[in-house]
Enzyme design. Sequence first.
Site, PDB file in Angstrom:
ATOM      1  N   PRO A  13       0.800  -1.241   0.000  1.00 48.59           N
ATOM      2  CG  PRO A  13       0.081  -0.935   2.208  1.00 48.59           C
ATOM      3  CD  PRO A  13       0.822  -1.901   1.314  1.00 48.59           C
ATOM      4  CE  LYS A  34      10.318  -9.823   0.104  1.00 45.30           C
ATOM      5  NZ  LYS A  34      10.128  -8.832   1.158  1.00 45.30           N
ATOM      6  CG  ASP A  56       9.046  -5.001   0.398  1.00 44.84           C
ATOM      7  OD1 ASP A  56       9.735  -5.984   0.697  1.00 44.84           O
ATOM      8  OD2 ASP A  56       8.175  -4.522   1.149  1.00 44.84           O
ATOM      9  CG  ASP A 101       5.171  -8.263 -14.324  1.00 44.95           C
ATOM     10  OD1 ASP A 101       5.583  -8.150 -13.147  1.00 44.95           O
ATOM     11  OD2 ASP A 101       5.472  -9.220 -15.063  1.00 44.95           O
TER      12      ASP A 101
HETATM   13  C1  LIG Z   1       5.408  -6.954   0.579  1.00 41.28           C
HETATM   14  S1  LIG Z   1       4.304  -6.088  -0.422  1.00 41.28           S
HETATM   15  C2  LIG Z   1       5.039  -4.506  -0.560  1.00 41.28           C
HETATM   16  C3  LIG Z   1       4.839  -3.628   0.612  1.00 41.28           C
HETATM   17  C4  LIG Z   1       5.357  -2.216   0.382  1.00 41.28           C
HETATM   18  N1  LIG Z   1       6.805  -2.200   0.216  1.00 41.28           N
HETATM   19  C5  LIG Z   1       4.982  -1.304   1.513  1.00 41.28           C
HETATM   20  O1  LIG Z   1       5.907  -0.873   2.235  1.00 41.28           O
HETATM   21  O2  LIG Z   1       3.804  -0.986   1.698  1.00 41.28           O
HETATM   22  C6  LIG Z   1       4.577  -6.756  -1.993  1.00 41.28           C
HETATM   23  C7  LIG Z   1       3.753  -6.136  -3.090  1.00 41.28           C
HETATM   24  O3  LIG Z   1       4.251  -6.601  -4.331  1.00 41.28           O
HETATM   25  C8  LIG Z   1       3.166  -6.665  -5.245  1.00 41.28           C
HETATM   26  N2  LIG Z   1       3.586  -7.520  -6.376  1.00 41.28           N
HETATM   27  C9  LIG Z   1       3.726  -8.855  -6.417  1.00 41.28           C
HETATM   28  N3  LIG Z   1       4.147  -9.251  -7.642  1.00 41.28           N
HETATM   29  C10 LIG Z   1       4.277  -8.113  -8.381  1.00 41.28           C
HETATM   30  C11 LIG Z   1       4.695  -7.858  -9.717  1.00 41.28           C
HETATM   31  N4  LIG Z   1       5.049  -8.839 -10.547  1.00 41.28           N
HETATM   32  N5  LIG Z   1       4.698  -6.559 -10.136  1.00 41.28           N
HETATM   33  C12 LIG Z   1       4.334  -5.560  -9.320  1.00 41.28           C
HETATM   34  N6  LIG Z   1       3.935  -5.763  -8.037  1.00 41.28           N
HETATM   35  C13 LIG Z   1       3.912  -7.028  -7.578  1.00 41.28           C
HETATM   36  C14 LIG Z   1       2.017  -7.174  -4.421  1.00 41.28           C
HETATM   37  O4  LIG Z   1       0.793  -6.784  -5.007  1.00 41.28           O
HETATM   38  C15 LIG Z   1       2.275  -6.497  -3.069  1.00 41.28           C
HETATM   39  O5  LIG Z   1       1.507  -5.319  -2.955  1.00 41.28           O
END
Ligand SMILES: C[S@@+](CC[C@H](N)C(=O)[O-])C[C@H]1O[C@@H](n2cnc3c(N)ncnc32)[C@H](O)[C@@H]1O
Length: 351
Positions: free
Chosen positions: A217, A300, A271, A255
Amino acid sequence: MNTLLLHCRPGFEGEVCAEIAEHAGRLQVAGYAKGKPGTAYAEFICSEAGGAERLMSELRFNRLIFPRQWARGSFVELPESDRISVLLAHLADFPSCGSLWLEVLDSNEGKELSNFCKKFEAPLRKALSKAGKLLEDGHKPRLLLTFLSGRQVFVGLAEANNSAQWPMGIPRLKFPREAPSRSTLKLEEAWHTFIPREQWDQRLSDEMTGVDLGAAPGGWTYQLVRRGMLVTAIDNGPMAESLMDTGLVQHLMVDGFTWKPRQPVDWMVCDIVEKPARSAALLETWIGEGLCREAVVNLKLPMKQRYAEVRRLLQRLEEAFAARKIKVSIACKQLYHDREEVTCHLRRLGK
Ligand SMILES: C[S@@+](CC[C@H](N)C(=O)[O-])C[C@H]1O[C@@H](n2cnc3c(N)ncnc32)[C@H](O)[C@@H]1O
């Protein structure tokens, strides 16, 4: 004085052992590493005199990945009362120190001991000063006392400029109430860890642009916005409205692994929960192709051989940049706010 004590996140004792044993082998410091899972520390027991001191002088603490703090010394058993006399007797052969930190481990027992340490610190400090063992001088080594219980303490030394910046390697960062997620502290800690404070105005300036991959978010975007940067936030998920209201954020639902900026940006942060090899490849592309100058990316680590995996990926990055003939500084650390992960910081050097 011949044991190196290394603090870590509980559960990562094996990684610390693998890491320090590899360095000791390379530097030909004889000894062995041991660490019990869940205890939040590991030891490297040197078998030759001066081994621990040599390890600490040959290694830069901030280049180590999994240790949060380190000290060379030995364990001391303490009596139920008059612990100070026993400590003073043990310190008789020590040089005078420039500062004193009382530390505990990042375990439940450690948390319970924090109060004891708070009460013990003032009288101990007074006694050490009186005995000429504590001179408040930044050039002298720091005396680090790690309490495992009220009856057992590791009495160690470390250079103030070659050990953790904070007691136990734990930064006391205040969670900003307006931030949309707690992981905001991960990026803030990364900056404290990888960027000297006096360079923040220049390297995290409001004239810069940033990209946050996997932004929702918006905890990391919040940190970039807080520095006044214009941010492109990439995520299919929703961004906090408070961030969008700043007018500094453009949110793209695409993406993060395939999208590329039209113009190079100053910062890329990521992240996304993904296989670490894929996140490392992303770093290679962004820094290697000059899409950004600096990057902070989380790797990770759900696998078993976590140290081996991180080393392999860092080596692959080094080789890739060498093949492209570009100079990049690469740092990697398991931060206090990291869980089953490490944080990488890369900076492209030169033109
Ligand atoms: C751990 S959360 C990030 C939290 C963020 N750093 C914060 O501090 O609020 C990981 C995010 O990566 C997104 N995500 C996963 N795969 C993705 C992709 N291929 N491209 C863009 N976003 C992606 C997910 O929707 C999720 O919101």
